[in-house]
Each structure stands twice: as structure tokens, then as C-alpha cells.
Design a protein around this motif. Sequence first.
Motif, PDB file in Angstrom:
ATOM      1  N   LYS A   7       0.753  -1.290   0.095  1.00 60.39           N
ATOM      2  CA  LYS A   7       0.044  -0.105   0.037  1.00 60.39           C
ATOM      3  C   LYS A   7       0.945   1.179   0.080  1.00 60.39           C
ATOM      4  N   ASP A  79      -2.946  12.875   1.703  1.00 62.05           N
ATOM      5  CA  ASP A  79      -3.587  11.635   1.171  1.00 62.05           C
ATOM      6  C   ASP A  79      -4.147  11.094   2.519  1.00 62.05           C
ATOM      7  N   LYS A  81      -5.512   8.030   2.860  1.00 63.01           N
ATOM      8  CA  LYS A  81      -5.244   6.331   3.138  1.00 63.01           C
ATOM      9  C   LYS A  81      -3.828   6.706   3.788  1.00 63.01           C
ATOM     10  N   GLU A  84      -4.159   7.522   7.317  1.00 59.43           N
ATOM     11  CA  GLU A  84      -4.622   6.306   8.096  1.00 59.43           C
ATOM     12  C   GLU A  84      -3.613   5.266   8.580  1.00 59.43           C
TER      13      GLU A  84
END
Length: 603
Positions: A7, A79, A81, A84
Motif C-alpha cells: 500500500k 492523502d 489513505k 490512516e
Amino acid sequence: MLILHQKLTEITQAALQQAFPEEFASSLKSGSPLNAQLVYASKPEFGDFQINGALSLSKALKQPPRNIALEIIKQLNKDEKFLEICQLPQIAGPGFINLTIKGSQITSALISRLNDDRLGIPLVQKSKKEQLSRVVVDFSSPNIAKEMHVGHLRSTIIGDSIARVLEFRGHEVLRLNHVGDWGTQFGMLINYLKTVSPKALQEPDAIDLGDLVEFYRQAKKRFDEDSEFQDASRKEVVKLQSGDHESLQSWGLLCEQSRKEFEKIYTRLDIRLQERGESFYNKFLQAVVDELKASGLLVTDNGAKCVFLNGVTGKDGKPLPMIIQKSDGGFNYATTDLAAIRYRLHSSPQGDGANRLIYVTDAGQASHFAGVFQIAKRAGWLKSNARLEHVPFGLVQGEDGKKLKTRSGQTVKLRELLDEAVSKAETDLRQRLQDEGRQESEAFINHVSKTVGLAAVKYADLSQNRVTNYQFSFERMLALQGNTAPYLLYALVRIAGIARKGGDLYIQNNVTLNLTENIEWELAKALLKFDAVILEVEEELLPNRLCSYLFELSQIFNRFYDQLPILKTNETTKNCRLILCRLTADTLKQGMNLLGIPTLERM
RNA sequence: GGGGCUGUAGCUCAGCUGGAUAGAGCGACGGUUUCCUAAACCGUAGGUCGUGGGUUCGAGUCCCGCCAGCCCCGCCA
């Protein structure tokens, strides 16, 4: 950590693209795209991952590294993501970006691993393309009528571990024992068998050849002394090769006898292996010659049919040949190896349909395999996705740095080497029991000695980078401390001890992890690295990487165990620590299993 | 002669696509046990990464030369 790594790689690449859109676009066109270079952090104080790209991109982007790093960080901070997963990124040193994974990500990854008996290691995708994925691991490969000796130790242990890792990943693995069951020595052996034990032919099961090594030695002695015997032996080779019934029967008897001996060793070491000796390929040898001829590679030189190798020259600067068919019409081992490659690559049912061939043999055969592989490629036998890999390993040396021998200068028999390891482990254990005033049954002592002794031999071999020569030392491998099998086994014994003393490792209720201590975080993060290590071993075929990992994990666990009480704390903390214990145990057991080493509850 | 592998602490070895102050273990020295197995843990000392150049913002890692050790090199496997 594999998933997080994946990721974050995507996220950081995207950030780089957004920070420098024009340069990124043109780099794509030129075929060498800009790379943010996300890697695992080299030290804990740098966090969990680091982005190294800012430094090397400095020239291409015509900016100082720290500016580039700053631009990347700006994008990362936008961002969702990313935010997180990670804490706010930090620029460090000349332009590194350090990333630290949020604690909540770590704990949720741990929890999902609790319900995953594969411990985060993905199975290879059974997509249509990969359905044909089949791997041959060619290892061990002793010679018929000779006893297994130290020379076979490394191939057997390393090959088995590689096969286990590939199998665990979901590859279809063919473990092939390419035993030396053909060749001129059989003329001598069969002739000798006929001389000393003619009855063996009528009732093959009735005769026990006993020590085959001794048998071989005597046959060789007779061969060297007796010229009539020599002639008869040579005729016997011809009879065998022409398929004479009686000769084949004798040959089969010798093979069967050896097979029984090999099996004892394999059973003891828990190694599965499919025997498919050199003789299997006899019927394909002529086809190899024909195909090489048809593809125009074959050249007749001084009566021998050869293929001249590219890039390999001899004394006179001319290319060196590999002999495919001798001037007398006979074939040799290069031909057999080529026939094996051809068969293994050929789609079934005319072959194995494999697309990765792994040969675990000593480094001395490197140029031989390079030559054979080259010919196979030039002959057009490889499909585009096929891989041929020689996995070389160094010599087993004694503590004097020379090839390992017994005191009397003999080759060390594998059986005796294993016996000695077990017996030394037993002596050690009995001493320890006495020192500690412990009473244990003979069955316990035997079981522990056997497990520890064999584990020590395997681990000592596997834990070293296989390419270098390996100095064999009972003292070191059984030292029971440091980077050894006993050290790893002991960590597991400690966890088993906790379970015996009332620690429920398998708490079923919905668990919450609340890690507070540094050493807990360290252990948690170490546990999550297992998946990446296995994928690395699958690719690099270096089991020592797995050993290093398991050793480090054990070290961290031992510190954790030393610093923190596990059972004697409040309920929440206890459960949390028990989960760490359980995952450590699961990881160590699975890791050891992939090394071919069974574990213990008590030792 | 050609080719391959190796050379990192006293010893045995790690060091992943080049990344921040080169890491373990053993051995040496010093410390830790009313508590889940001390086969453990903590600390100290120990290095011109064989050598000389080169490439690079950066080299144990890549390229070239040299030195040392081991292995392979047409009808053995």
C-alpha cells in the motif's frame, strides 16, 4: 507488513507523481520511471519504513534532496489513505523520509493474524496463467552403492527447506532425487555380485548385501588388481546397456539395497523425496542428440558430438565444447542432465511441465550447469516464463579449514555424523538434568536428544549463507546458545511453560490489544515481518535469511520475557501478552517447520 | 593460461534492489535469579570491510587492476 509495504509503495509513488507531475510523465515515456524507493527502515529509530528516493532524484529534478523530500511529504499529508496508516512523516539526515506505522495499524494487523493459520503469507494466485506453475527441486542425489556422506548433507537439508518454502507458498513442487544409478561403475559391481553371490539373482529378496560401501570397496579392489575381472566388468557394462535381463536384475538389486539405506536417513531427517535416477532419462538421450542436431547446435569434433559454448573459451581462446555423445557412441552426464531439463520442462504427459527448475548442488558444478543451461536455452526448450537455477553451496569443512574427514582420513558417513550429534546432545542434556536436579524419563531424554541433535545439524547448515564454505563443528552447533537451533527451541519451550502454568494462549473472546511497553511494540513489529521474509526466501532461495529472522525474533521474545511479567499482571495486560506469546510460538513453529526442524514443548 | 566462488572483530559468520554512526554469536571481562525453564537477560572491550584505483550526493555492496585461498576447464559424475 507485506500488505502495508505494498500500500505504501503505491501511496508514495502517487505522492511523487503529484509532487512532480511533468517530470514523472516524461520519465514514464523514457521507460525509466521515477522511483520514490520505499524500503523497510534500516534501524528502529528511523521508524518502520523509509523513503530514499529524494537523494537519488536530486539530479533529475534539479533540486536539493530536502526540497524534494518536502514536496513528497506535502502530498503525503494530503492523502487520507496515508494518514490512516502512518504518523506524520519526518525528514531526516540529507533527505530521507522516515515513516512510522500507527499503533492501531500494528495491532489490527496482529489481530487479523490471529485468525490466519498462514500467518499473513499469501498463497500464489491460482490464476490461469499460474496454474501451470510447477517447480522441480533437484536435491540430495546420492550415488547408488555408496553410502551417503557429509557431501550430501547440505544438498539434502537446503533442498528440503527450499522445497518446503515453495510448497507453503502454494507452488506445486516436484522433489526429485536424481540418484546416480547408471554408469560404468555398475559393470564392476554387477560382475562382483555375480562372483561372490550368484544366488542373489535367483532370489533377490533372500540376500542382504550388508554394508554396500564395503561391497563397493571390495569390488573396486578386485577391479584394480585383477585384469580378467576388469575385462569381464567392461563386458558387463555393455550387457547392462543393451538391456540384458540378468544384468538389469542385478542392477535393480543393487539399487534396491541402496534405496533402503537412503530411506533410513531420509526418514530420520523427515525428508520426502521422489527417486528418479539418471537411468530414467536413458530413453531420451538419443532424442537430445537428434534435437540438438536439428537445431544446428551439434558439431562433430574428433569423432565426438559436441556443442560449443558461447562465452566459454579454453587455453587457445577457442570456445569450449560440451560433449553430448562420445566418439564411441556413449553418452555422459551432460547428456543426461540435458535430457532431464528437456523432460522436466516439456509439458505433460511427455514431461513434467515445470517452469522453474532448481538444482541444489555444490558450487563446483557451477560451470557445468551454466553450460548445460546455455545449451537448453539455445535449443529453444524454455518457454518465456521458465527459469533454470543452480543453487550452489560451499564445501563442508572441518575445523582445520580443510574438507571434512574423519581422524583416519575417511569420508564422514552421514549416518555416523547424525548419531554423534544426537549422542552429544544426550550427554549434554543428562549433565544439565543432573546439575538442575531434574528427573526425566528415558523416553523424554531420548526424544529431546534426538530432536535437539538433529535440529542442531540442520540449523547450523541452514543458518549460514549457503554460497560460502561451511565449517562443521559439533561444539558450536550444540553450544545451545547464540544463533543455534537450541536457542530457538528454548524460546518455544518458554512459551509452552507459560501455557502449562495456566496461560491460555488461545483466548477466544473478542480480543483487544493494548500495547504499552517498548519491547511489546518491538515484538509486535517483528512478528509482522514474517511474511516478507518468506517471500524473500522464495525468490532468493536463501534459507539463512529465515534463520536470521527467527533468531532475531527469539532474541526479542527473550528480552520481552525477561523484562515483563506475563501471568502475574492484571487480566487485560495478561491477555494481551499471551497473544504476543501465542503469535511468537506460531511464527517460530511455522518458521522451523519450513526449515524442516520439529519443535519441543519441554527440553 | 581461461573461468567461477571466497576474503568483514581474536574465532565462526550476517549484511536484502548502493543509503544515515558496518551488525550478530562465540570467546574475554563485569553484572542479574524470593517471580512463567538462567539452554536466559544486561553491560564493556574489540574493525584502514584483503589491497590500489574508478563511478556516485553516498560504496562492505557496482566497475577495473593486483594479492591470497578454494573449486572447475573434451570424451569421469
